[in-house]
Design a protein around this motif. Structure first.
Motif, PDB file in Angstrom:
ATOM      1  N   HIS A 233      12.143 -87.749  53.980  1.00  0.00           N
ATOM      2  CA  HIS A 233      12.458 -88.185  52.620  1.00  0.00           C
ATOM      3  C   HIS A 233      11.649 -89.422  52.246  1.00  0.00           C
ATOM      4  CE1 HIS A 233      14.876 -90.648  49.757  1.00  0.00           C
ATOM      5  NE2 HIS A 233      14.984 -89.485  49.125  1.00  0.00           N
ATOM      6  N   GLN A 234      11.608 -90.382  53.138  1.00  0.00           N
ATOM      7  CA  GLN A 234      10.879 -91.627  52.875  1.00  0.00           C
ATOM      8  C   GLN A 234       9.388 -91.361  52.665  1.00  0.00           C
ATOM      9  OE1 GLN A 234      11.159 -94.473  56.070  1.00  0.00           O
ATOM     10  NE2 GLN A 234      10.464 -96.187  54.810  1.00  0.00           N
ATOM     11  N   ALA A 235       8.816 -90.486  53.493  1.00  0.00           N
ATOM     12  CA  ALA A 235       7.389 -90.180  53.370  1.00  0.00           C
ATOM     13  C   ALA A 235       7.084 -89.471  52.058  1.00  0.00           C
ATOM     14  CB  ALA A 235       6.948 -89.311  54.547  1.00  0.00           C
ATOM     15  N   MET A 236       7.912 -88.512  51.687  1.00  0.00           N
ATOM     16  CA  MET A 236       7.661 -87.733  50.477  1.00  0.00           C
ATOM     17  C   MET A 236       7.824 -88.569  49.213  1.00  0.00           C
ATOM     18  SD  MET A 236       9.296 -83.984  51.355  1.00  0.00           S
ATOM     19  CE  MET A 236       8.929 -83.393  49.696  1.00  0.00           C
ATOM     20  N   MET A 237       8.657 -89.580  49.258  1.00  0.00           N
ATOM     21  CA  MET A 237       8.862 -90.413  48.071  1.00  0.00           C
ATOM     22  C   MET A 237       7.652 -91.296  47.769  1.00  0.00           C
ATOM     23  SD  MET A 237      11.625 -89.289  46.941  1.00  0.00           S
ATOM     24  CE  MET A 237      11.742 -90.411  45.540  1.00  0.00           C
ATOM     25  N   LYS A 238       6.650 -91.287  48.647  1.00  0.00           N
ATOM     26  CA  LYS A 238       5.406 -92.014  48.393  1.00  0.00           C
ATOM     27  C   LYS A 238       4.416 -91.170  47.596  1.00  0.00           C
ATOM     28  CE  LYS A 238       5.843 -94.660  52.703  1.00  0.00           C
ATOM     29  NZ  LYS A 238       5.248 -94.926  54.047  1.00  0.00           N
ATOM     30  N   ALA A 239       4.771 -89.925  47.335  1.00  0.00           N
ATOM     31  CA  ALA A 239       3.876 -89.027  46.602  1.00  0.00           C
ATOM     32  C   ALA A 239       3.681 -89.514  45.173  1.00  0.00           C
ATOM     33  CB  ALA A 239       4.430 -87.605  46.608  1.00  0.00           C
ATOM     34  N   THR A 240       2.493 -89.266  44.639  1.00  0.00           N
ATOM     35  CA  THR A 240       2.167 -89.598  43.255  1.00  0.00           C
ATOM     36  C   THR A 240       1.593 -88.354  42.588  1.00  0.00           C
ATOM     37  OG1 THR A 240      -0.035 -90.361  43.913  1.00  0.00           O
ATOM     38  CG2 THR A 240       1.722 -92.008  43.823  1.00  0.00           C
ATOM     39  N   SER A 241       1.260 -88.461  41.320  1.00  0.00           N
ATOM     40  CA  SER A 241       0.714 -87.321  40.592  1.00  0.00           C
ATOM     41  C   SER A 241      -0.540 -86.792  41.278  1.00  0.00           C
ATOM     42  CB  SER A 241       0.369 -87.725  39.159  1.00  0.00           C
ATOM     43  OG  SER A 241       1.526 -88.132  38.459  1.00  0.00           O
ATOM     44  N   ASP A 266      15.192 -85.896  44.407  1.00  0.00           N
ATOM     45  CA  ASP A 266      14.897 -87.236  43.889  1.00  0.00           C
ATOM     46  C   ASP A 266      13.591 -87.253  43.078  1.00  0.00           C
ATOM     47  OD1 ASP A 266      17.176 -88.261  44.967  1.00  0.00           O
ATOM     48  OD2 ASP A 266      16.205 -89.208  46.699  1.00  0.00           O
ATOM     49  N   LEU A 267      12.589 -86.534  43.537  1.00  0.00           N
ATOM     50  CA  LEU A 267      11.320 -86.494  42.815  1.00  0.00           C
ATOM     51  C   LEU A 267      11.472 -85.773  41.479  1.00  0.00           C
ATOM     52  CD1 LEU A 267       8.945 -85.778  45.826  1.00  0.00           C
ATOM     53  CD2 LEU A 267       8.927 -87.840  44.408  1.00  0.00           C
ATOM     54  N   GLN A 268      12.318 -84.749  41.440  1.00  0.00           N
ATOM     55  CA  GLN A 268      12.581 -84.081  40.165  1.00  0.00           C
ATOM     56  C   GLN A 268      13.245 -85.038  39.176  1.00  0.00           C
ATOM     57  OE1 GLN A 268      14.762 -80.576  41.524  1.00  0.00           O
ATOM     58  NE2 GLN A 268      13.036 -79.263  40.931  1.00  0.00           N
ATOM     59  N   GLU A 269      14.145 -85.870  39.676  1.00  0.00           N
ATOM     60  CA  GLU A 269      14.785 -86.856  38.803  1.00  0.00           C
ATOM     61  C   GLU A 269      13.777 -87.849  38.255  1.00  0.00           C
ATOM     62  OE1 GLU A 269      18.079 -88.830  40.545  1.00  0.00           O
ATOM     63  OE2 GLU A 269      19.354 -87.035  40.630  1.00  0.00           O
ATOM     64  N   GLN A 270      12.704 -88.082  38.986  1.00  0.00           N
ATOM     65  CA  GLN A 270      11.655 -88.991  38.532  1.00  0.00           C
ATOM     66  C   GLN A 270      10.660 -88.306  37.595  1.00  0.00           C
ATOM     67  OE1 GLN A 270       9.742 -91.019  41.795  1.00  0.00           O
ATOM     68  NE2 GLN A 270      11.662 -91.807  42.634  1.00  0.00           N
ATOM     69  N   GLY A 271      10.870 -87.030  37.325  1.00  0.00           N
ATOM     70  CA  GLY A 271      10.023 -86.318  36.373  1.00  0.00           C
ATOM     71  C   GLY A 271       8.892 -85.517  36.977  1.00  0.00           C
ATOM     72  N   TYR A 272       8.878 -85.369  38.299  1.00  0.00           N
ATOM     73  CA  TYR A 272       7.817 -84.601  38.936  1.00  0.00           C
ATOM     74  C   TYR A 272       8.157 -83.107  38.946  1.00  0.00           C
ATOM     75  CZ  TYR A 272       5.557 -88.842  40.611  1.00  0.00           C
ATOM     76  OH  TYR A 272       4.911 -90.060  40.675  1.00  0.00           O
ATOM     77  N   GLU A 273       7.108 -82.294  38.831  1.00  0.00           N
ATOM     78  CA  GLU A 273       7.215 -80.859  39.002  1.00  0.00           C
ATOM     79  C   GLU A 273       6.394 -80.445  40.209  1.00  0.00           C
ATOM     80  OE1 GLU A 273       6.024 -78.916  35.437  1.00  0.00           O
ATOM     81  OE2 GLU A 273       7.644 -79.768  34.215  1.00  0.00           O
ATOM     82  N   PHE A 274       6.688 -79.266  40.730  1.00  0.00           N
ATOM     83  CA  PHE A 274       6.012 -78.798  41.940  1.00  0.00           C
ATOM     84  C   PHE A 274       5.177 -77.567  41.623  1.00  0.00           C
ATOM     85  CE2 PHE A 274       9.692 -81.223  43.200  1.00  0.00           C
ATOM     86  CZ  PHE A 274       9.161 -82.074  44.166  1.00  0.00           C
ATOM     87  N   VAL A 275       3.976 -77.530  42.216  1.00  0.00           N
ATOM     88  CA  VAL A 275       3.030 -76.453  41.929  1.00  0.00           C
ATOM     89  C   VAL A 275       2.408 -75.966  43.230  1.00  0.00           C
ATOM     90  CG1 VAL A 275       2.484 -77.345  39.635  1.00  0.00           C
ATOM     91  CG2 VAL A 275       1.107 -78.094  41.611  1.00  0.00           C
ATOM     92  N   THR A 276       1.851 -74.760  43.180  1.00  0.00           N
ATOM     93  CA  THR A 276       1.012 -74.295  44.288  1.00  0.00           C
ATOM     94  C   THR A 276      -0.415 -74.793  44.054  1.00  0.00           C
ATOM     95  OG1 THR A 276       0.377 -72.215  43.242  1.00  0.00           O
ATOM     96  CG2 THR A 276       2.443 -72.226  44.516  1.00  0.00           C
ATOM     97  N   LEU A 277      -1.264 -74.553  45.017  1.00  0.00           N
ATOM     98  CA  LEU A 277      -2.659 -74.955  44.901  1.00  0.00           C
ATOM     99  C   LEU A 277      -3.512 -73.901  44.206  1.00  0.00           C
ATOM    100  CD1 LEU A 277      -3.195 -76.560  48.433  1.00  0.00           C
ATOM    101  CD2 LEU A 277      -2.678 -77.716  46.276  1.00  0.00           C
ATOM    102  N   ALA A 278      -2.904 -72.776  43.872  1.00  0.00           N
ATOM    103  CA  ALA A 278      -3.638 -71.695  43.223  1.00  0.00           C
ATOM    104  C   ALA A 278      -4.238 -72.184  41.908  1.00  0.00           C
ATOM    105  CB  ALA A 278      -2.728 -70.509  42.985  1.00  0.00           C
TER     106      ALA A 278
END
Length: 283
Positions: A233-241, A266-278
């Motif tokens: 969790h701690q590592a993933m929360m360092k992700a950025t756009s 938590d990242l969704q609450e911060q407004g992030y969306e998740f995508v594939t690399l396609a």
């Protein structure tokens, strides 16, 4: 009465002769014309096949870089949008042949897309599961190597794992699993990540020339599935756009599934969306 019957017979013969003549005239008129054939749509099998290369051109080349971030390795998505790519390795063999069902169930429940880099050994151990994942539109299937080894033309090792030792071995490590995936899904991967995610620059050039991009990460999500849920969790929360997160889906007893669950919410609450690399532009 007899003459009437003869007349009818003569009339029938004349009509048949006329019909035959019309058919012959139509056949003569059509000579030279191309026959009308219903268009048949033939799907080109494996249209996205990898390129053929002359592996001998790499002989004698001395690499000048070695590691996870050598020239040509992509580590992020080139974007200004608030998107993050989750990538999960399935290593196989002695590096873990398990299946993190809780993790995949969570991704499906929350409809979180992900890119899965799958090793040939894992595929052969989990044929039915692999096909199920490959048929799920939520997931993008990519190449994690044949023997799950570092990619080197000189035999460099990483994390105690001996790497490939020549250009020929580099090509074999890529193409072996490329064919395995293509034979089972009808589609060839376009992305490659080696076992350990280590490369030298000549090996990266070979992969590129084969028609694949080498993809690593900018967020080490679970350190080979050794992190606790809290550490994930701690590592993933360092992700950025534009971040690409490296995680694993072959260690069900690790903290990965729970850590991913906590971080995704938590990242969704911060407004992030998740995508594939396609179809993403990588950098």
């Amino acid at each position: 009465m007899k003459w009437f019957q003869i007349f009818l017979l003569f009339a029938v013969i004349c009509l048949q002769a006329c019909a035959t003549q019309d058919e012959n005239e139509e056949s003569i008129e059509n000579i030279g014309e191309e026959p009308v054939i219903e268009e048949e749509v033939v799907e080109e099998e494996f249209a996205d096949s990898e390129k053929e290369i002359d592996i001998s051109v790499y002989q004698g080349r001395d690499p000048i870089q070695w590691g996870e971030n050598v020239e040509g390795v992509k580590t992020r998505i080139d974007t200004d949008e608030n998107v993050i790519a989750l990538t999960f390795d399935a290593c196989g063999g002695p590096y873990g042949n398990g299946y993190d069902e809780a993790l995949i169930d969570f991704l499906r429940e929350k409809e979180i897309p992900a890119t899965l880099f799958i090793n040939e050994r894992w595929i052969l151990e989990h044929e039915a599961l692999f096909l199920e994942l490959a048929q799920d539109p939520l997931f993008q299937i990519e190449n994690h190597g044949t023997a799950h080894v570092p990619l080197s033309v000189t035999g460099n090792s990483a994390w105690g794992i001996q790497g490939t030792n020549s250009p020929e071995e580099v090509e074999k490590e890529v193409i072996g699993n490329q064919e395995t995936i293509r034979e089972r899904t009808g589609q060839a991967p376009t992305l490659f990540r080696s076992g350990t995610a280590f490369y030298d620059d000549v090996a990266v050039e070979i992969v590129n020339d084969l028609g694949l991009q080498v993809v690593n990460f900018d967020i080490l999500g679970d350190a080979g599935a050794t992190f606790t849920a809290g550490e994930v969790h701690q590592a993933m929360m360092k992700a950025t756009s534009g971040s690409i997160v490296l995680l694993h889906m072959n260690q069900p007893n690790s903290g990965t599934a729970e850590g991913v669950r906590l971080a995704v919410l938590d990242l969704q609450e911060q407004g992030y969306e998740f995508v594939t690399l396609a179809d993403a532009t990588l950098k």
